[in-house]
Scaffold this motif. Structure first.
Motif, PDB file in Angstrom:
ATOM      1  N   ILE A 119      -6.385 -18.304  27.252  1.00 36.33           N
ATOM      2  CA  ILE A 119      -5.357 -19.677  27.755  1.00 36.33           C
ATOM      3  C   ILE A 119      -4.607 -19.082  27.806  1.00 36.33           C
ATOM      4  O   ILE A 119      -3.458 -20.304  28.746  1.00 36.33           O
ATOM      5  N   VAL A 134      -8.824 -26.943  30.733  1.00 33.34           N
ATOM      6  CA  VAL A 134     -10.071 -25.893  29.568  1.00 33.34           C
ATOM      7  C   VAL A 134     -10.652 -26.744  29.065  1.00 33.34           C
ATOM      8  O   VAL A 134     -10.799 -27.792  28.320  1.00 33.34           O
ATOM      9  N   LEU A 163      -7.739 -26.552  19.584  1.00 36.31           N
ATOM     10  CA  LEU A 163      -7.359 -26.874  20.946  1.00 36.31           C
ATOM     11  C   LEU A 163      -7.034 -27.965  20.727  1.00 36.31           C
ATOM     12  O   LEU A 163      -6.495 -29.169  21.494  1.00 36.31           O
ATOM     13  N   VAL A 177      -7.559 -30.632  27.705  1.00 37.19           N
ATOM     14  CA  VAL A 177      -8.348 -29.126  26.958  1.00 37.19           C
ATOM     15  C   VAL A 177      -8.932 -30.410  25.389  1.00 37.19           C
ATOM     16  O   VAL A 177      -9.152 -30.737  25.456  1.00 37.19           O
TER      17      VAL A 177
END
Length: 257
Positions: A119, A134, A163, A177
């Protein structure tokens, strides 16, 4: 539905088998250019040759510096990474009572550190271009901890909370995400867990699988293709307003919302 990812570049960690391969195939089918990664370079090359616009990168993403090198190779050959799929092998089965500090550290090194490294490498470009996805291949253990998988439960929960925090920070930059949580998907990893359970309990693998199917409302294991399709949607343009979500693909296995 047009997923709007034709020409986008996707980096899929550990994508030479299992759920990673399923996601890579689904993204390639939607027109994304996919970097196939894995320790078995020859296998990665075989898979890449079967997918349009894909390239192979042989790398052990758990090794020091491997993430940076693999990302550089992918971007050199395919362009800036728009989609990052976080995936990797889980730690060995263990009970919470028997879990050692060393095993806990191993879980963190496998399930959090390389994902954070990936990331950190690709996120600045996504934010600058104001488009990015993501997606982490997680586990239903972050919702309902799984028996005999204490180190996995701990490591995956840590990643999920990181996350979720990140999702709120980058949403205004056009970056989503999310996590996709498999239940009992018919992969080699699940077959290994079934075999381990059979050995521990002194019963056959068929009996373990029968019990598992009876506990799933859908009465079957999911297919990698079904998981890959869900992943492709979460990486799509139409899913741009979905972020910070842990979506289960489990046939109803986990009974809470």
């Amino acid at each position: 539905m047009d997923l709007g990812i034709t020409g986008k570049t996707a980096f899929v960690s550990a994508s030479t088998s299992g759920l990673g391969l399923a996601v890579a195939r689904a993204l390639a089918a939607e027109g994304a250019r996919v970097a196939i990664t894995g320790r078995r370079r020859e296998l990665a090359e075989q898979i890449a040759e079967s997918l349009p616009g894909a390239v192979a990168i042989g790398a052990d993403l758990l090794a020091p510096g491997a993430i940076a090198s693999a990302v550089d190779q992918a971007e050199e050959r395919l362009g800036p990474i728009d989609i990052a799929v976080l995936n990797g092998p889980g730690p060995r089965p263990s009970t919470a009572a028997e879990l050692s500090s060393e095993e806990l550290a191993i879980a963190f090194d496998r399930l959090v550190r390389p994902q954070h490294d990936l990331i950190s490498r690709v996120l600045p470009g996504m934010r600058q271009r104001r488009w990015g996805r993501v997606l982490a291949v997680g586990s239903s253990g972050i919702v309902a901890p799984l028996p005999n998988l204490a180190s996995s439960n701990a490591g995956r929960a840590a990643l999920a909370n990181y996350l979720k925090t990140l999702a709120a920070e980058v949403a205004a930059d056009g970056v989503t995400v999310n996590l996709l949580l498999p239940g009992r998907i018919a992969t080699d990893r699940v077959a290994e867990l079934d075999a381990d359970a059979a050995s521990r309990r002194g019963i056959s693998v068929d009996e373990v699988q029968h019990e598992s199917r009876e506990g799933i409302p859908a009465r079957r294991y999911g297919t990698p293709e079904e998981f890959g399709a869900a992943a492709a949607f979460l990486c799509s343009a139409p899913a741009s307003y979905i972020t910070g979500v842990a979506l289960r693909c489990d046939g109803g296995l986990v009974r809470n919302l």
